[in-house]
Design a protein around this motif. Sequence first.
Motif, PDB file in Angstrom:
ATOM      1  N   SER A  10     -10.152  12.916   4.621  1.00  0.00           N
ATOM      2  CA  SER A  10      -9.944  11.783   3.717  1.00  0.00           C
ATOM      3  C   SER A  10     -10.463  12.132   2.329  1.00  0.00           C
ATOM      4  O   SER A  10     -10.839  13.274   2.062  1.00  0.00           O
ATOM      5  N   THR A  11     -10.499  11.150   1.465  1.00  0.00           N
ATOM      6  CA  THR A  11     -10.826  11.441   0.074  1.00  0.00           C
ATOM      7  C   THR A  11     -12.233  12.008  -0.066  1.00  0.00           C
ATOM      8  O   THR A  11     -12.441  13.027  -0.740  1.00  0.00           O
ATOM      9  N   GLN A  12     -13.202  11.381   0.588  1.00  0.00           N
ATOM     10  CA  GLN A  12     -14.590  11.767   0.335  1.00  0.00           C
ATOM     11  C   GLN A  12     -15.151  12.787   1.312  1.00  0.00           C
ATOM     12  O   GLN A  12     -16.176  13.409   1.031  1.00  0.00           O
ATOM     13  N   ASP A 261      -3.604   8.921   6.704  1.00  0.00           N
ATOM     14  CA  ASP A 261      -4.831   8.336   7.265  1.00  0.00           C
ATOM     15  C   ASP A 261      -4.656   6.885   7.703  1.00  0.00           C
ATOM     16  O   ASP A 261      -5.254   6.446   8.690  1.00  0.00           O
ATOM     17  N   ASN A 262      -3.828   6.132   7.004  1.00  0.00           N
ATOM     18  CA  ASN A 262      -3.667   4.726   7.404  1.00  0.00           C
ATOM     19  C   ASN A 262      -2.894   4.604   8.711  1.00  0.00           C
ATOM     20  O   ASN A 262      -3.258   3.805   9.579  1.00  0.00           O
ATOM     21  N   ALA A 263      -1.853   5.411   8.856  1.00  0.00           N
ATOM     22  CA  ALA A 263      -1.105   5.412  10.114  1.00  0.00           C
ATOM     23  C   ALA A 263      -2.010   5.872  11.257  1.00  0.00           C
ATOM     24  O   ALA A 263      -1.936   5.346  12.378  1.00  0.00           O
ATOM     25  N   PRO A 313       4.210  -1.395   6.851  1.00  0.00           N
ATOM     26  CA  PRO A 313       4.142  -2.000   5.519  1.00  0.00           C
ATOM     27  C   PRO A 313       2.685  -2.057   5.063  1.00  0.00           C
ATOM     28  O   PRO A 313       1.817  -2.492   5.828  1.00  0.00           O
ATOM     29  N   LEU A 314       2.429  -1.612   3.828  1.00  0.00           N
ATOM     30  CA  LEU A 314       1.040  -1.395   3.409  1.00  0.00           C
ATOM     31  C   LEU A 314       0.842  -1.719   1.934  1.00  0.00           C
ATOM     32  O   LEU A 314       1.692  -1.404   1.103  1.00  0.00           O
ATOM     33  N   VAL A 315      -0.268  -2.355   1.633  1.00  0.00           N
ATOM     34  CA  VAL A 315      -0.686  -2.566   0.242  1.00  0.00           C
ATOM     35  C   VAL A 315      -1.946  -1.745   0.017  1.00  0.00           C
ATOM     36  O   VAL A 315      -2.855  -1.765   0.859  1.00  0.00           O
ATOM     37  N   GLU A 361      -5.741   0.642 -11.626  1.00  0.00           N
ATOM     38  CA  GLU A 361      -5.384  -0.026 -10.366  1.00  0.00           C
ATOM     39  C   GLU A 361      -3.939   0.277 -10.028  1.00  0.00           C
ATOM     40  O   GLU A 361      -3.134   0.624 -10.885  1.00  0.00           O
ATOM     41  N   ARG A 362      -3.684   0.212  -8.740  1.00  0.00           N
ATOM     42  CA  ARG A 362      -2.336   0.501  -8.222  1.00  0.00           C
ATOM     43  C   ARG A 362      -1.636  -0.780  -7.800  1.00  0.00           C
ATOM     44  O   ARG A 362      -0.428  -0.908  -7.971  1.00  0.00           O
ATOM     45  N   THR A 363      -2.384  -1.723  -7.213  1.00  0.00           N
ATOM     46  CA  THR A 363      -1.802  -3.014  -6.845  1.00  0.00           C
ATOM     47  C   THR A 363      -2.746  -4.106  -7.317  1.00  0.00           C
ATOM     48  O   THR A 363      -3.795  -4.281  -6.703  1.00  0.00           O
TER      49      THR A 363
HETATM   50  O1  LIG Z   1      -2.930   6.062  -1.091  1.00  0.00           O
HETATM   51  C1  LIG Z   1      -3.305   5.580  -0.045  1.00  0.00           C
HETATM   52  C2  LIG Z   1      -2.373   4.788   0.806  1.00  0.00           C
HETATM   53  O2  LIG Z   1      -1.112   4.616   0.250  1.00  0.00           O
HETATM   54  C3  LIG Z   1      -4.713   5.779   0.398  1.00  0.00           C
HETATM   55  O3  LIG Z   1      -5.035   4.947   1.465  1.00  0.00           O
HETATM   56  C4  LIG Z   1      -4.972   7.229   0.721  1.00  0.00           C
HETATM   57  O4  LIG Z   1      -4.340   7.516   1.949  1.00  0.00           O
HETATM   58  C5  LIG Z   1      -6.455   7.558   0.718  1.00  0.00           C
HETATM   59  O5  LIG Z   1      -7.159   6.964   1.757  1.00  0.00           O
HETATM   60  P1  LIG Z   1      -8.766   6.985   1.922  1.00  0.00           P
HETATM   61  O6  LIG Z   1      -9.232   8.378   1.753  1.00  0.00           O
HETATM   62  O7  LIG Z   1      -9.321   6.036   0.941  1.00  0.00           O
HETATM   63  O8  LIG Z   1      -8.972   6.490   3.326  1.00  0.00           O
END
Ligand SMILES: O=C(CO)[C@@H](O)[C@H](O)COP(=O)(O)O
Length: 494
Positions: A10-12, A261-263, A313-315, A361-363
């Motif tokens: 993930s990101t961090q 990661d969300n899926a 579907p995701l925000v 911001e994105r949304t």
């Molecule tokens: O851009 C999105 C979803 O569209 C983010 O959810 C990335 O997938 C990063 O996720 P995290 O590292 O914050 O969990």
Amino acid sequence: MPLVAGVDSSTQSCKVVVRDAETGALVRQGRAPHPPGTEVDPYAWWNALRAAVAEAGGLADVAAVSVGGQQHGMVCLDEAGEVVRPALLWNDTRSADAARDLVEEAGGGEIGRRFWADATGAVPVASFTATKLRWLARHEPANADRVAAVCLPHDWLTWKLAGAPGLAALRTDRGDASGTGYWSPHTGEYRFDLLERAFGRRIRVPVVLGPAEVAGRLDPAVLGDVPPGPGSGAVGPSGPSAGAADGPGAGGVLLGPGTGDNAAAALGVGAGPGDVVVSIGTSGTVFAVADTPAADATGAVAGFADAGGRFLPLVATLNAARVLDAAATLLGVDLDTLGELALSAPPGADGLVLVPYLEGERTPNRPDATGTLHGLTLATSNPAHLARAAVEGLLCGLADGLDALLAQGARADRIILVGGGARSAAVRRIAPQVFGRPVVVPPPGEYVADGAARQAAWVALGGDTPPDWSIGDTEEYTATPVPTIRERYAHARG
Ligand SMILES: O=C(CO)[C@@H](O)[C@H](O)COP(=O)(O)O
Ligand SMILES: Nc1ncnc2c1ncn2[C@@H]1O[C@H](COP(=O)(O)OP(=O)(O)O)[C@@H](O)[C@H]1O
């Protein structure tokens, strides 16, 4: 007792879990940090993955491994498989103009947005890979000329685990492909015309696998050498190949298709019809598992695919758990103290409102926005009110996301709170006041890595559906809704 492994790159940070394939019982785990920034050398992820795998006791005894990863990041490879430039991540907003251009070129306004929503499930914003490719073509033509293939973070890591066996071996899945901006969740096929429109020419993209298809086999040699430390920089195009023996599983470990990661989190918590998952990580996301693809021309809801053959579907917001980090830094306290301070202030923080656009911001789509504090008075100029405003502000952004998801027809019989931010007692207790509904919180865990592991178990065991794994006892948080929190926030964000 076959074992399987799941990775969350993930990101961090990178997290690895090893679980029993049949029961889902946790056997061992590891983690390693990623470097900061919105542009990252993919080898930093690779080194972190190898360090996390080593901490988790290696993969020699697992039957299969799957990688879940941050979505959208642009990993460009040249003909020899070398990384062309550091990856631009989902939260890098430099391609905001490219996103605007792509909508304009499709007719602009409602027509342009409708075109993209129908074609790819989502209206381009700076997060999506297609916009990053356009940025690269416009701003770094020499790098763009070298690009032979583009893939996403989880695709690249899966390929690296296979020993980086040539560009033709790149694999992805529906979930992550749906975040590129050049794949259609409606048809399940690439839109090569849109890839070409974004980048100016056709390049190789990974083959899209079905939910439990095999992406390849682990090359045990690539994990043979524990790296000196995560984020330590490039180690060469194929990584070190110490050739150390990898145990009885050598050569036999299956690679799952992996996913975004969300899926993966949806698989990890076992989300089903009527569930809405709210994830508070670096990003804030609100998503549901659906039977039909979404195509929201407002751009709020991205019509992604999921990892189980359905849709997601995701925000997404750019500002979530790190709003807490930033507030804690401002106040010079740790995250637990921040939470205690927030809970000591009254709901609504006496009118103090933080609009937390700390990374743009994105949304809503405001890539150049900054954070703003509203309602500062002598009475609200104290740590407790600021802490409360930070928690409420990040939750209000997610509540707006929930509204957008419901407007697209999602059902929210149950809201499941996950991600690092869900470890905050203040977030858990304030969420039902802001959302106006109870939230359930699974035991603290790594649900993205767990979802990847569950996918790996599906690959290893076969069958039409992933094995049933329990997530343990959830806790429900209820509270009297406080509508003024969102009303004041809506006024402040405009
Ligand atoms: O851009 C999105 C979803 O569209 C983010 O959810 C990335 O997938 C990063 O996720 P995290 O590292 O914050 O969990
Ligand atoms: N006890 C806690 N209280 C509040 N926030 C926490 C706590 N533990 C972790 N976090 C937050 O979790 C975030 C990381 O969450 P995580 O879901 O791992 O992010 P990502 O998946 O984007 O890498 C950090 O920014 C941190 O603020």
